[in-house]
Motif scaffolding. Structure first.
Motif, mmCIF file in Angstrom:
data_model
loop_
_atom_site.group_PDB
_atom_site.id
_atom_site.type_symbol
_atom_site.label_atom_id
_atom_site.label_comp_id
_atom_site.label_asym_id
_atom_site.label_seq_id
_atom_site.Cartn_x
_atom_site.Cartn_y
_atom_site.Cartn_z
ATOM 1 N N ASN A 22 0.803 -0.985 0.027
ATOM 2 C CA ASN A 22 -0.014 -0.050 -0.021
ATOM 3 C C ASN A 22 0.840 1.322 -0.171
ATOM 4 N N ASP A 23 0.267 2.258 -0.841
ATOM 5 C CA ASP A 23 1.024 3.512 -0.842
ATOM 6 C C ASP A 23 0.298 4.639 -0.328
ATOM 7 N N LEU A 24 1.030 5.495 0.119
ATOM 8 C CA LEU A 24 0.374 6.828 0.661
ATOM 9 C C LEU A 24 0.499 8.002 0.033
ATOM 10 N N VAL A 25 1.414 7.813 -1.260
ATOM 11 C CA VAL A 25 1.534 8.892 -2.089
ATOM 12 C C VAL A 25 1.152 8.448 -3.330
ATOM 13 N N GLU A 26 0.475 9.450 -4.013
ATOM 14 C CA GLU A 26 -0.350 9.255 -5.401
ATOM 15 C C GLU A 26 0.725 9.270 -6.341
ATOM 16 N N PRO A 27 1.070 8.555 -7.391
ATOM 17 C CA PRO A 27 1.814 8.687 -8.417
ATOM 18 C C PRO A 27 1.564 9.656 -9.205
ATOM 19 N N ASN A 28 2.460 10.356 -10.067
ATOM 20 C CA ASN A 28 2.130 11.232 -11.139
ATOM 21 C C ASN A 28 1.400 10.546 -12.219
ATOM 22 N N ILE A 29 0.495 10.574 -12.880
ATOM 23 C CA ILE A 29 -0.167 9.814 -13.914
ATOM 24 C C ILE A 29 -0.903 11.172 -14.759
ATOM 25 N N GLY A 30 -0.334 10.730 -15.908
ATOM 26 C CA GLY A 30 -0.973 11.879 -17.108
ATOM 27 C C GLY A 30 -0.358 13.111 -17.615
ATOM 28 N N ALA A 31 -0.777 13.354 -18.852
ATOM 29 C CA ALA A 31 -0.158 14.609 -19.392
ATOM 30 C C ALA A 31 -0.189 16.014 -18.582
ATOM 31 N N ALA A 32 -0.920 16.185 -17.486
ATOM 32 C CA ALA A 32 -0.909 17.395 -16.876
ATOM 33 C C ALA A 32 0.542 17.650 -16.147
ATOM 34 N N PHE A 33 1.242 16.687 -16.150
ATOM 35 C CA PHE A 33 2.612 16.837 -15.354
ATOM 36 C C PHE A 33 3.688 17.076 -16.375
ATOM 37 N N ARG A 34 3.557 17.012 -17.729
ATOM 38 C CA ARG A 34 4.262 17.421 -18.696
ATOM 39 C C ARG A 34 4.559 18.835 -18.726
ATOM 40 N N GLY A 35 3.610 19.726 -18.451
ATOM 41 C CA GLY A 35 4.094 21.060 -18.463
ATOM 42 C C GLY A 35 4.915 21.660 -17.482
ATOM 43 N N PRO A 36 5.064 20.969 -16.206
ATOM 44 C CA PRO A 36 5.845 21.240 -15.099
ATOM 45 C C PRO A 36 7.128 20.346 -14.983
ATOM 46 N N ARG A 37 7.162 19.785 -16.159
ATOM 47 C CA ARG A 37 8.526 18.777 -16.566
ATOM 48 C C ARG A 37 8.566 17.777 -15.342
ATOM 49 N N LEU A 38 7.733 17.139 -14.881
ATOM 50 C CA LEU A 38 7.927 16.232 -13.746
ATOM 51 C C LEU A 38 7.661 14.859 -14.344
ATOM 52 N N GLY A 39 8.544 14.124 -13.745
ATOM 53 C CA GLY A 39 8.455 12.511 -14.214
ATOM 54 C C GLY A 39 6.998 11.915 -14.125
ATOM 55 N N HIS A 40 6.423 11.305 -14.987
ATOM 56 C CA HIS A 40 4.951 10.569 -14.742
ATOM 57 C C HIS A 40 4.882 9.522 -15.596
ATOM 58 N N PHE A 41 4.010 8.703 -15.216
ATOM 59 C CA PHE A 41 3.321 7.639 -16.152
ATOM 60 C C PHE A 41 2.511 8.118 -17.116
ATOM 61 N N ARG A 42 2.312 7.572 -18.417
ATOM 62 C CA ARG A 42 1.423 8.142 -19.584
ATOM 63 C C ARG A 42 0.197 8.313 -19.179
ATOM 64 N N ASP A 43 -0.523 7.092 -18.620
ATOM 65 C CA ASP A 43 -1.997 6.978 -18.256
ATOM 66 C C ASP A 43 -2.033 6.248 -16.954
ATOM 67 N N ALA A 44 -3.376 5.895 -16.747
ATOM 68 C CA ALA A 44 -3.666 4.832 -15.809
ATOM 69 C C ALA A 44 -3.145 3.562 -16.072
ATOM 70 N N PRO A 45 -3.583 3.194 -17.226
ATOM 71 C CA PRO A 45 -3.205 1.656 -17.848
ATOM 72 C C PRO A 45 -1.775 1.683 -17.537
ATOM 73 N N ALA A 46 -0.808 2.498 -18.140
ATOM 74 C CA ALA A 46 0.542 2.633 -18.050
ATOM 75 C C ALA A 46 1.004 2.135 -16.545
ATOM 76 N N PHE A 47 0.336 2.907 -15.731
ATOM 77 C CA PHE A 47 0.985 2.934 -14.239
ATOM 78 C C PHE A 47 0.702 1.444 -13.779
ATOM 79 N N ALA A 48 -0.736 0.982 -14.048
ATOM 80 C CA ALA A 48 -0.922 -0.324 -13.753
ATOM 81 C C ALA A 48 -0.238 -1.449 -14.219
ATOM 82 N N ARG A 49 0.121 -1.153 -15.627
ATOM 83 C CA ARG A 49 1.348 -2.279 -16.266
ATOM 84 C C ARG A 49 2.449 -2.268 -15.301
ATOM 85 N N PHE A 50 3.138 -0.930 -15.053
ATOM 86 C CA PHE A 50 4.407 -0.739 -14.327
ATOM 87 C C PHE A 50 4.111 -1.342 -13.011
#
Length: 321
Positions: free
Chosen positions: A2-30
């Motif tokens: 169980n994780d207490l911190v939400e992962p960065n998921i989706g294009a909203a993190f591209r603008g601020p240049r933060l590492g992120h998973f491309r979408d929810a299915p991508a994070f689920a696979r990872f």
């Protein structure tokens, strides 16, 4: 897990240049690949999500013994499970901390963009404070070795020693082959079969199939994670010579990331307290190819540092046989 911190998921993190998973299915696979790879490791004794100015860092502690701990830093697009071959042997001798690097695929979550390579050393220094670690033996493979080197420059008083396993962009400049591998991690829709071939190529033909959990995890990170990392700065001669901690540098003779002999020669020439070995039969995946031998060298080096009444020495060890 169980994780207490939400992962960065989706294009909203591209603008601020933060590492992120491309979408929810991508994070689920990872995450599925991550959990499967973690299942092959010893059970962590403790797990933390440590706050720094650049994000929350996932850290595991393995082993309950005393003594100056080892802090392990993984390679690019890798995370804690890449140490599967080494952990069982290391934790019999010392407590071991492993880190998922900020800005890389893993369970650390970046919240502030990196403006420079110096920022990557800064969050590692903050991590040591957050964990309450006054002194550690650093171990870094590939880009983790580069990170370990810069941390040793930043907080030398906390670094007992540094063990570098075929470090990237440190003693030798990266080759065109590394650029090819890097493209496989960032080009959209890069064929999965090609990505697997690149992983096998950088590790001299090692198994990179779906049946190999660590390779599967690294491939998932390459496919499903977007990173915004400053190019690693190549240290000057003065910076290399400025590392006061004892350094064990194991250079892989079959590495594709740099010219191994030139890298070993630079390390020998510049490190003031360096023990440098060129392992002719090793590839860039040195820690997984020769886990018992690598573990033995790291532990013996750390033991001698801890027991010595004087500096380890200024030896320039020759090529390993």
């Amino acid at each position: 897990m169980n994780d207490l911190v939400e992962p960065n998921i989706g294009a909203a993190f591209r603008g601020p240049r933060l590492g992120h998973f491309r979408d929810a299915p991508a994070f689920a696979r990872f995450r599925n690949a991550y959990d499967k790879a973690m299942a092959d490791l010893p059970e962590p004794d403790q797990t933390w999500d440590v706050e720094t100015r650049f994000g929350t860092v996932r850290v595991y502690r393995f082993g309950t013994g005393d003594g100056v701990p080892l802090l392990l830093l993984p390679g690019r697009t890798a995370s804690t499970p890449m140490w599967e071959s080494n952990l069982a042997g290391l934790i019999t001798q010392r407590p071991v901390y492993t880190v998922d690097l900020l800005g890389e695929p893993g369970l650390s979550v970046q919240t502030r963009a990196f403006a420079s390579s110096a920022d990557q050393a800064s969050w590692l220094a903050e991590l040591l404070d957050g964990l309450g670690l006054d002194r550690v033996h650093l171990v870094g493979v590939s880009i983790g070795g580069w990170s370990a080197f810069h941390l040793a420059l930043r907080v030398p008083e906390k670094i007992a020693s540094v063990s570098l396993l075929d470090p990237a962009s440190l003693f030798g400049r990266i080759t065109w082959k590394v650029v090819v591998v890097s493209l496989g991690s960032v080009v959209p829709f890069f064929p999965e079969s090609w990505r697997r071939w690149l992983l096998s190529w950088i590790s001299a033909g090692a198994d990179a199939s779906d049946d190999e959990p660590v390779a599967n995890l690294i491939s998932a990170g390459m496919r499903d994670f977007t990173a915004f990392l400053p190019p690693p700065t190549y240290p000057t001669d003065e910076q290399v010579a400025g590392v006061g901690a004892p350094v064990l540098a194991l250079i892989a003779g079959r590495s594709i990331i740099h010219n191994p002999r030139k890298a070993a020669a630079r390390a020998r020439r510049l490190l003031p307290r360096g023990v440098v070995e060129l392992w002719p039969d090793a590839s860039h995946a040195i820690n997984g190819e020769f886990p018992e031998r690598v573990n033995s060298r790291i532990l013996a080096f750390a033991d001698e540092i801890d027991s010595a009444d004087r500096p380890y020495g200024t030896g320039r060890a020759g090529d390993a046989q």
